[in-house]
Design a protein around this motif. Structure first.
Motif, PDB file in Angstrom:
ATOM      1  N   LEU A  32       0.734  -1.281   0.042  1.00  0.00           N
ATOM      2  CA  LEU A  32      -0.529   0.242  -0.068  1.00  0.00           C
ATOM      3  C   LEU A  32       0.803   1.529  -0.383  1.00  0.00           C
ATOM      4  O   LEU A  32       0.311   1.888  -0.628  1.00  0.00           O
ATOM      5  CB  LEU A  32      -1.141  -0.400   1.572  1.00  0.00           C
ATOM      6  CG  LEU A  32      -1.954  -0.962   1.275  1.00  0.00           C
ATOM      7  CD1 LEU A  32      -2.894  -0.950   2.709  1.00  0.00           C
ATOM      8  CD2 LEU A  32      -2.945  -0.328   0.412  1.00  0.00           C
ATOM      9  N   LEU A  33       2.068   1.193   0.524  1.00  0.00           N
ATOM     10  CA  LEU A  33       2.994   2.501   0.694  1.00  0.00           C
ATOM     11  C   LEU A  33       3.327   3.101  -0.423  1.00  0.00           C
ATOM     12  O   LEU A  33       3.982   3.937  -1.007  1.00  0.00           O
ATOM     13  CB  LEU A  33       3.613   2.192   1.837  1.00  0.00           C
ATOM     14  CG  LEU A  33       4.928   3.207   2.528  1.00  0.00           C
ATOM     15  CD1 LEU A  33       4.511   4.229   2.597  1.00  0.00           C
ATOM     16  CD2 LEU A  33       5.981   3.010   3.225  1.00  0.00           C
ATOM     17  N   CYS A  68      -7.832   0.883  14.478  1.00  0.00           N
ATOM     18  CA  CYS A  68      -7.717   1.959  12.821  1.00  0.00           C
ATOM     19  C   CYS A  68      -7.201   3.784  13.527  1.00  0.00           C
ATOM     20  O   CYS A  68      -8.272   3.856  14.150  1.00  0.00           O
ATOM     21  CB  CYS A  68      -9.221   1.597  12.386  1.00  0.00           C
ATOM     22  SG  CYS A  68      -8.888   2.983  10.965  1.00  0.00           S
ATOM     23  N   PRO A  69      -6.143   3.845  12.587  1.00  0.00           N
ATOM     24  CA  PRO A  69      -5.766   5.062  13.175  1.00  0.00           C
ATOM     25  C   PRO A  69      -6.642   6.341  12.754  1.00  0.00           C
ATOM     26  O   PRO A  69      -6.853   7.129  14.080  1.00  0.00           O
ATOM     27  CB  PRO A  69      -4.079   5.570  12.674  1.00  0.00           C
ATOM     28  CG  PRO A  69      -3.778   3.668  12.050  1.00  0.00           C
ATOM     29  CD  PRO A  69      -5.138   2.962  12.260  1.00  0.00           C
ATOM     30  N   ALA A  70      -7.506   6.069  11.875  1.00  0.00           N
ATOM     31  CA  ALA A  70      -8.493   7.068  11.642  1.00  0.00           C
ATOM     32  C   ALA A  70      -9.189   7.856  12.324  1.00  0.00           C
ATOM     33  O   ALA A  70     -10.153   8.662  12.542  1.00  0.00           O
ATOM     34  CB  ALA A  70      -9.307   6.295   9.977  1.00  0.00           C
ATOM     35  N   PHE A  71      -9.619   6.101  12.635  1.00  0.00           N
ATOM     36  CA  PHE A  71     -10.180   6.705  14.665  1.00  0.00           C
ATOM     37  C   PHE A  71     -10.321   7.536  15.551  1.00  0.00           C
ATOM     38  O   PHE A  71     -10.909   8.780  14.903  1.00  0.00           O
ATOM     39  CB  PHE A  71     -10.556   5.627  15.265  1.00  0.00           C
ATOM     40  CG  PHE A  71     -11.564   6.002  16.613  1.00  0.00           C
ATOM     41  CD1 PHE A  71     -12.543   6.224  16.484  1.00  0.00           C
ATOM     42  CD2 PHE A  71     -11.118   5.715  18.244  1.00  0.00           C
ATOM     43  CE1 PHE A  71     -13.553   6.383  17.115  1.00  0.00           C
ATOM     44  CE2 PHE A  71     -11.986   6.342  18.909  1.00  0.00           C
ATOM     45  CZ  PHE A  71     -12.987   6.440  18.622  1.00  0.00           C
ATOM     46  N   ASN A 149      -9.405  10.623   3.451  1.00  0.00           N
ATOM     47  CA  ASN A 149      -9.077   9.529   3.233  1.00  0.00           C
ATOM     48  C   ASN A 149      -8.392   8.550   3.596  1.00  0.00           C
ATOM     49  O   ASN A 149      -8.110   8.560   4.479  1.00  0.00           O
ATOM     50  CB  ASN A 149      -8.342   9.347   1.899  1.00  0.00           C
ATOM     51  CG  ASN A 149      -8.343   9.952   0.750  1.00  0.00           C
ATOM     52  OD1 ASN A 149      -9.967  10.391   0.301  1.00  0.00           O
ATOM     53  ND2 ASN A 149      -7.619  10.905  -0.152  1.00  0.00           N
ATOM     54  N   LEU A 150      -9.060   7.205   3.429  1.00  0.00           N
ATOM     55  CA  LEU A 150      -8.585   5.374   4.087  1.00  0.00           C
ATOM     56  C   LEU A 150      -7.983   5.217   3.866  1.00  0.00           C
ATOM     57  O   LEU A 150      -6.938   6.023   2.752  1.00  0.00           O
ATOM     58  CB  LEU A 150      -9.715   5.059   5.145  1.00  0.00           C
ATOM     59  CG  LEU A 150     -10.873   5.581   5.346  1.00  0.00           C
ATOM     60  CD1 LEU A 150     -11.489   4.419   5.952  1.00  0.00           C
ATOM     61  CD2 LEU A 150     -10.288   6.387   6.756  1.00  0.00           C
ATOM     62  N   ILE A 175      -7.538  15.250   4.039  1.00  0.00           N
ATOM     63  CA  ILE A 175      -6.447  14.904   4.814  1.00  0.00           C
ATOM     64  C   ILE A 175      -6.678  13.180   4.705  1.00  0.00           C
ATOM     65  O   ILE A 175      -7.262  12.728   4.594  1.00  0.00           O
ATOM     66  CB  ILE A 175      -6.743  15.018   6.021  1.00  0.00           C
ATOM     67  CG1 ILE A 175      -8.077  14.331   7.275  1.00  0.00           C
ATOM     68  CG2 ILE A 175      -6.959  15.993   7.235  1.00  0.00           C
ATOM     69  CD1 ILE A 175      -7.947  14.753   8.699  1.00  0.00           C
ATOM     70  N   ASP A 176      -4.804  12.840   4.703  1.00  0.00           N
ATOM     71  CA  ASP A 176      -4.836  11.313   3.952  1.00  0.00           C
ATOM     72  C   ASP A 176      -5.043  10.627   5.935  1.00  0.00           C
ATOM     73  O   ASP A 176      -3.603  11.269   6.274  1.00  0.00           O
ATOM     74  CB  ASP A 176      -3.759  11.379   3.644  1.00  0.00           C
ATOM     75  CG  ASP A 176      -4.615  11.976   2.081  1.00  0.00           C
ATOM     76  OD1 ASP A 176      -4.796  11.093   1.222  1.00  0.00           O
ATOM     77  OD2 ASP A 176      -4.031  12.927   1.693  1.00  0.00           O
ATOM     78  N   VAL A 177      -5.274   9.420   5.970  1.00  0.00           N
ATOM     79  CA  VAL A 177      -5.380   9.293   6.747  1.00  0.00           C
ATOM     80  C   VAL A 177      -5.140   7.470   7.378  1.00  0.00           C
ATOM     81  O   VAL A 177      -5.939   7.028   7.700  1.00  0.00           O
ATOM     82  CB  VAL A 177      -5.786   9.226   8.782  1.00  0.00           C
ATOM     83  CG1 VAL A 177      -5.879   8.889   9.933  1.00  0.00           C
ATOM     84  CG2 VAL A 177      -6.542  10.749   8.855  1.00  0.00           C
ATOM     85  N   PRO A 178      -3.978   7.142   6.340  1.00  0.00           N
ATOM     86  CA  PRO A 178      -4.136   5.540   5.883  1.00  0.00           C
ATOM     87  C   PRO A 178      -3.147   5.098   7.210  1.00  0.00           C
ATOM     88  O   PRO A 178      -2.426   5.822   8.437  1.00  0.00           O
ATOM     89  CB  PRO A 178      -3.301   5.409   4.925  1.00  0.00           C
ATOM     90  CG  PRO A 178      -2.092   6.357   5.046  1.00  0.00           C
ATOM     91  CD  PRO A 178      -3.040   7.690   5.740  1.00  0.00           C
ATOM     92  N   GLY A 179      -3.634   3.571   7.572  1.00  0.00           N
ATOM     93  CA  GLY A 179      -3.162   3.166   8.164  1.00  0.00           C
ATOM     94  C   GLY A 179      -1.737   2.548   7.946  1.00  0.00           C
ATOM     95  O   GLY A 179      -1.220   1.972   8.897  1.00  0.00           O
ATOM     96  N   PHE A 180      -1.073   3.005   6.898  1.00  0.00           N
ATOM     97  CA  PHE A 180       0.093   2.422   6.627  1.00  0.00           C
ATOM     98  C   PHE A 180       1.195   3.976   6.808  1.00  0.00           C
ATOM     99  O   PHE A 180       2.246   3.198   6.602  1.00  0.00           O
ATOM    100  CB  PHE A 180       0.510   1.709   5.732  1.00  0.00           C
ATOM    101  CG  PHE A 180      -0.303   2.523   4.052  1.00  0.00           C
ATOM    102  CD1 PHE A 180       0.478   3.484   4.177  1.00  0.00           C
ATOM    103  CD2 PHE A 180      -1.423   2.361   3.529  1.00  0.00           C
ATOM    104  CE1 PHE A 180      -0.095   4.555   2.289  1.00  0.00           C
ATOM    105  CE2 PHE A 180      -2.227   3.189   2.883  1.00  0.00           C
ATOM    106  CZ  PHE A 180      -1.310   4.318   2.519  1.00  0.00           C
TER     107      PHE A 180
END
Length: 516
Positions: A32-33, A68-71, A149-150, A175-180
């Motif tokens: 993903l990265l 999930c970080p986006a939380f 964005n997830l 904003i982008d907040v991906p778990g990776f």
């Protein structure tokens, strides 16, 4: 309506980061990265790598296990008045995030822009997001709209930065907040808070801005950074009053125009030290930042001195504030003590503060693990704890926390849900950090008294664990769990045969996939 052509950047063959709604979530962080960087997200991911470094392990658990970080970003937006939040991500992720948000008390709807493989790779998803934002931008109802964005939209390069900065006077924050890319949900709070502070700071530079609801203080104010128990700002206000200072706004804020008041503070107290992007905005606004917090005797003594120095207060007034507070804290600590061995871990970012307070309350604290990173604003706390013989682990993984549990054999384990579960299975009293420790006052006199009470009560329950173990100890575990007339007999040959058949079926499926 004007349209923008979105450049389509082909993903190299064999890369499955953006295949289908939700399928990209299983591609793995590295895939993903790489996809996100090739899709134009290199700059934002490089900033995240600088703000939220992982770098403590270099192993399979380089990123701590967390929700999930986006939380974190979602929570910040949902707690603000006149702010709407829209998620762009896989349906399964959005379901989990909205479920968790409502579990934690969200009282409003969360917007969602669905997608499929076609709309993702053709740029139609961005058009759908833009249409949704325009439809929601009602200045009578909203001050701001947050679009998050997830993982999959971030990996696919959905360019939220191309959204207009405002629509009909409603601010647009993408904003982008991906778990990776963001290690923990605690740091994701900073992603949105920092983006909002940046926007608000630019508004201040551009001209007059609306005044906050609360009247401006006639004293220099201290902005508090980090979510904390509601009583803590009031307790801090009492401690700094003798220095002629007042507590200002707490960031993350509850309303947009409070951001202006936060930037207007004379100094910033980074109670939670991981708000790196937010601290950058405060520093660009010319505000000094002070780490740690007024916990215990040593912590309060040092913090009051640092706040006084940052705001130009005389040493005489600093001493007056110390004298008014430290005696009362010493009184509480002299009357009550914690007698017991403890391990402590969590992912809220305030773990080192709680650790300091436990040590001053008399606890034999052996280990403090935090999922958050080391920063310049928690170095003092870490050094203080290590000087007291406490093992401090930043970017702590579940494996680190469980190793500490087994190594130090505590009489009380304070930690995340799986740590508490492991402790109770081992017949050790345990407290869930988020709900039972961070959700209570920590500062000043009230913090010491409150923590001593809950910790001693928990350690006093050891006899209950012993009684339960004695009663249920014979029911078994795993296949033997339950109440039986006779002990179940294992059938290793049957298990071996079933394992062989399953492996054969898996190889057959792989061969069919390759042939297809």
């Amino acid at each position: 309506m004007n349209t923008t052509t979105i450049p389509i950047i082909p993903v190299p063959a064999g890369q499955t980061a953006i295949e289908g709604d939700g399928m990209g979530c299983h591609a793995g962080g590295e895939t993903l990265l790489a996809a996100a960087k090739s899709a134009g997200k290199s700059e934002v991911l490089a900033q995240y790598a600088q703000d939220y470094p992982k770098g403590e392990h270099n192993g399979p658990h380089d990123q701590p296990q967390s929700m999930c970080p986006a939380f974190g970003s979602l929570r910040v937006g949902l707690r603000m008045r006149r702010t709407a939040t829209i998620l762009s991500g896989s349906a399964c992720c959005v379901y989990g995030l909205t479920f968790t948000s409502h579990f934690y008390g969200a009282r409003r709807s969360v917007g969602y822009v669905p997608f499929n493989s076609e709309s993702l790779v053709t740029g139609k998803l961005f058009e759908d997001i833009r249409e949704a934002v325009h439809a929601q931008a009602d200045p009578a109802q909203l001050d701001a709209i947050v679009i998050i964005n997830l993982c999959v939209p971030t990996a696919s390069g959905v360019p939220l930065q191309l959204l207009p900065p405002s629509i009909n006077g409603v601010r647009i924050i993408g904003i982008d907040v991906p778990g990776f890319g963001v290690p923990t949900h605690a740091e994701a709070k900073d992603v949105l808070t920092g983006a909002m502070l940046k926007y608000a700071r630019q508004e201040v530079l551009a001209g007059p801005v609306p005044a906050p609801r609360q009247a401006r203080s006639d004293k220099p104010t201290i902005t508090l950074l980090g979510e904390m128990f509601p009583a803590d700002p009031m307790l801090i206000a009492q401690m700094i009053a003798p220095m002629g200072l007042a507590v200002g706004t707490t960031a993350p804020t509850r309303e947009w125009r409070e951001l202006y008041a936060a930037l207007d503070g004379s100094a910033v107290a980074a109670i939670h030290p991981f708000y790196t992007a937010s601290i950058r905005e405060f520093q660009l606004a010319g505000r000094p930042v002070v780490g740690s917090a007024p916990v215990g005797v040593d912590g309060t003594h040092d913090w009051l001195g640092a706040i006084g120095a940052a705001t130009g207060v005389s040493q005489a007034l600093i001493d007056t504030a110390r004298n008014a507070t430290l005696g009362a804290i010493r009184g509480v600590l002299s009357q009550q003590k914690i007698n017991g061995r403890i391990t402590l871990s969590g992912y809220e970012g305030s773990e080192l503060l709680v650790g300091r307070l436990l040590v001053e309350c008399g606890a034999d604290l052996r280990y403090v693990g935090s999922a958050c990173p080391t920063t310049p604003w928690n170095e003092h706390d870490a050094a203080w704890l290590r000087a007291k013989g406490v093992q401090v682990q930043f970017r702590a993984s579940l494996e680190n926390d469980l190793d500490a549990l087994h190594e130090y054999q505590p009489q009380l384990a304070i930690g995340t849900t799986p740590v508490v579960q492991a402790a109770k299975e081992a017949c050790v009293p345990a407290l869930y950090y988020t709900n039972l420790i961070s959700a209570r006052p920590l500062m000043g006199v009230a913090g010491a008294g409150s923590l001593i009470q809950v910790v001693n009560a928990a350690m006093g329950n050891q006899h209950r664990f012993n009684a339960m173990k004695a009663f249920f100890g014979g029911v078994g575990q795993g296949d033997d769990a339950g109440v039986w007339q006779d002990v179940p007999k294992p059938f290793p040959n049957f298990r071996k045969e079933m394992r062989r058949l399953n492996e054969k079926a898996a190889k057959k499926r792989e061969a069919q996939d390759v042939g297809a």
